[in-house]
Structure formats: structure tokens, C-alpha cells
Design a protein around this motif. Structure first.
Motif, short mmCIF file in Angstrom:
data_model
loop_
_atom_site.label_atom_id
_atom_site.label_comp_id
_atom_site.label_asym_id
_atom_site.label_seq_id
_atom_site.Cartn_x
_atom_site.Cartn_y
_atom_site.Cartn_z
N GLN A 20 -5.83 -0.75 8.85
CA GLN A 20 -7.24 -0.55 9.13
C GLN A 20 -8.05 -0.57 7.84
O GLN A 20 -7.52 -0.36 6.74
CB GLN A 20 -7.44 0.78 9.87
N LYS A 21 -9.33 -0.82 7.96
CA LYS A 21 -10.22 -0.91 6.80
C LYS A 21 -10.28 0.39 6.01
O LYS A 21 -10.62 0.40 4.84
CB LYS A 21 -11.60 -1.37 7.24
N ALA A 22 -9.93 1.49 6.64
CA ALA A 22 -9.94 2.81 6.00
C ALA A 22 -9.13 2.81 4.71
O ALA A 22 -9.48 3.51 3.75
CB ALA A 22 -9.38 3.85 6.96
N ILE A 23 -8.07 2.03 4.66
CA ILE A 23 -7.16 2.05 3.52
C ILE A 23 -7.79 1.44 2.27
O ILE A 23 -7.30 1.64 1.16
CB ILE A 23 -5.82 1.36 3.88
N ASP A 24 -8.90 0.73 2.43
CA ASP A 24 -9.59 0.14 1.28
C ASP A 24 -10.59 1.09 0.64
O ASP A 24 -11.19 0.75 -0.38
CB ASP A 24 -10.31 -1.15 1.71
N ASP A 25 -10.77 2.27 1.20
CA ASP A 25 -11.69 3.26 0.63
C ASP A 25 -11.18 3.67 -0.76
O ASP A 25 -9.99 3.92 -0.94
CB ASP A 25 -11.76 4.48 1.56
N PRO A 26 -12.08 3.75 -1.74
CA PRO A 26 -11.66 4.10 -3.12
C PRO A 26 -10.96 5.45 -3.23
O PRO A 26 -10.21 5.67 -4.19
CB PRO A 26 -12.97 4.11 -3.90
N ARG A 27 -11.14 6.33 -2.28
CA ARG A 27 -10.46 7.64 -2.34
C ARG A 27 -8.95 7.48 -2.35
O ARG A 27 -8.24 8.33 -2.90
CB ARG A 27 -10.88 8.52 -1.16
N TRP A 28 -8.43 6.43 -1.74
CA TRP A 28 -6.98 6.23 -1.70
C TRP A 28 -6.41 5.85 -3.07
O TRP A 28 -5.27 6.18 -3.38
CB TRP A 28 -6.59 5.16 -0.68
N SER A 29 -7.20 5.15 -3.87
CA SER A 29 -6.67 4.64 -5.15
C SER A 29 -7.19 5.42 -6.35
O SER A 29 -7.18 4.90 -7.46
CB SER A 29 -7.02 3.16 -5.30
N HIS A 30 -7.57 6.67 -6.16
CA HIS A 30 -8.14 7.44 -7.27
C HIS A 30 -7.15 7.67 -8.42
O HIS A 30 -7.56 7.89 -9.54
CB HIS A 30 -8.72 8.77 -6.77
N TYR A 71 -10.03 7.30 8.36
CA TYR A 71 -9.48 6.77 9.61
C TYR A 71 -10.10 7.39 10.87
O TYR A 71 -9.60 7.19 11.97
CB TYR A 71 -7.96 7.00 9.66
N ARG A 72 -11.15 8.14 10.72
CA ARG A 72 -11.76 8.81 11.86
C ARG A 72 -12.41 7.82 12.81
O ARG A 72 -13.14 6.92 12.38
CB ARG A 72 -12.81 9.82 11.37
N PRO A 73 -12.14 7.93 14.14
CA PRO A 73 -12.81 7.05 15.10
C PRO A 73 -14.33 7.15 14.95
O PRO A 73 -14.87 8.24 14.73
CB PRO A 73 -12.36 7.60 16.46
N GLY A 74 -14.99 6.02 15.02
CA GLY A 74 -16.44 5.97 14.84
C GLY A 74 -16.86 5.65 13.42
O GLY A 74 -18.00 5.29 13.18
N SER A 75 -15.92 5.78 12.47
CA SER A 75 -16.25 5.46 11.08
C SER A 75 -15.95 3.98 10.85
O SER A 75 -15.14 3.37 11.55
CB SER A 75 -15.43 6.32 10.11
#
Length: 191
Positions: A20-30, A71-75
Motif C-alpha cells: 500500500q502507498k502507506a509504506i512510502d511515508d517518510p516516517r518509515w525511512s527515518h 495504513y489507516r482506512p480513509g487515509s
């Protein structure tokens, strides 16, 4: 044209975890960049081969209940990545914890179709992928894990030492290989 090798039963399911697109959020690669920058291309190649041959595909979607989760639904992050977008009629199973087998109908869905072999790809190698693969192995499935179609991020170990994404990925693969799955590369699955 790529075809899937004979040793895989024709009803081998492709299980795509949390792509899902959630994994591209910069918080994951801090803590640093992810490994396997070609993972989505490997996923796309597997998906194309499965679709071409009409083999079963299951898209696992993480439906987080955490208010700040990417990964929250609606985001915006809840949507599937373009390379792993389900087509109409393909099975999508939502989960709320790391294993795709907990609190879902995945095991029942697979068994009702006589599926005993799985090819797994997705994210995060040392989290949802590993939890799903371990449980699949414990449930008696023959699992092939496409190592180059998974990725993870750097983490600090218990002593505070920063481990690269590649180190984390490799250790997770070592945890799974042999006991829970056979770790392979995408090229080994595609001829």
C-alpha cells in the motif's frame, strides 16, 4: 513471455502483503533508506505472470486501527501501490495485525480452493511478511518467499546499534528460510 515453472502446482496462490502507498511515508525511512528498490518491479512481474496464467492471487490490505497509522482506512496511504493494484474480481483480504492469518478468512479461503502452496511478496520483510510466512509454515503450507519482492527499513537493535535495511532483511530471511519457507528470487519463480 515469462511462464511459471512446472514444479509449482497450478493452483499456487500469489500472496501480496501490505503493498500500500502507506509504506512510502517518510516516517518509515527515518533511520535510513529501505533495501530492494526494485521490489515493486519484482512484484509487478510476479503479478503479471499469475494473471497471465489465471492462477489465484490474494491481496492482503492492512487496515490499521491506530489513529496515526499511515495504513489507516480513509487515509491516502491505505490505497494499494500502483504496481500491486488489484483488478476487479481479485481477492482482497483486510487484516488488523501483522499476520494475514489472524482474524481473517485467509486460511479458509485457501483451503476451500485446495491451495497448499503460496508464493509470498510484500512489506515489511521483518514484520507482516515474516509473521504471515511463519504462520503459513506452521499451518502446513508450502511457502516460497520472493526475497527480492520484499523490503524493509533500517532499525536499531537492543543495544542501540543501527542495523541497515539490508541487514534487517537478511536476518529476517534467515529466520524464515528452511523452517517456514524456501527463500527464492523472483527470477527463480519465472522462467
Amino acid at each position: 513471455m515469462e511462464t511459471l515453472p512446472i514444479p509449482l502446482p497450478t493452483n499456487t496462490a500469489l500472496l501480496l502483503v501490505d503493498l500500500q502507498k502507506a509504506i512510502d511515508d517518510p516516517r518509515w525511512s527515518h533511520l535510513g533508506p529501505r533495501n530492494n528498490p526494485q521490489a515493486e518491479a519484482s512484484v509487478a512481474a510476479l503479478l503479471a505472470a499469475w494473471r497471465r496464467e489465471g492462477r489465484p492471487i490474494v491481496h492482503i490490505r492492512h487496515d490499521s486501527t491506530e489513529p496515526d497509522s499511515t495504513y489507516r482506512p480513509g487515509s491516502p496511504g491505505h490505497a494499494f501501490k500502483d504496481e500491486a493494484m488489484p483488478l476487479p474480481g481479485e481477492t482482497v483480504i483486510g487484516k488488523r495485525v501483522n499476520s494475514a492469518f489472524i482474524g481473517t478468512g485467509l486460511d479458509d479461503w485457501l483451503r476451500a480452493r485446495g491451495i497448499g502452496t503460496l508464493v509470498v511478496a510484500g512489506v515489511i520483510t521483518n514484520n507482516s511478511v515474516e509473521a504471515t510466512v511463519r504462520m503459513a509454515g506452521n499451518l502446513g503450507y508450502d511457502v516460497r518467499l520472493a526475497a527480492d519482492a520484499c523490503f524493509t527499513f533500517a532499525r536499531k537493535d537492543r543495544s542501540g546499534r543501527l542495523r541497515t535495511a539490508e541487514e534487517v532483511h537478511d536476518l529476517s530471511l534467515a529466520n524464515m528460510d528452511g523452517e517456514y519457507a524456501t527463500v527464492v528470487e523472483t527470477a527463480e519463480l519465472l522462467e
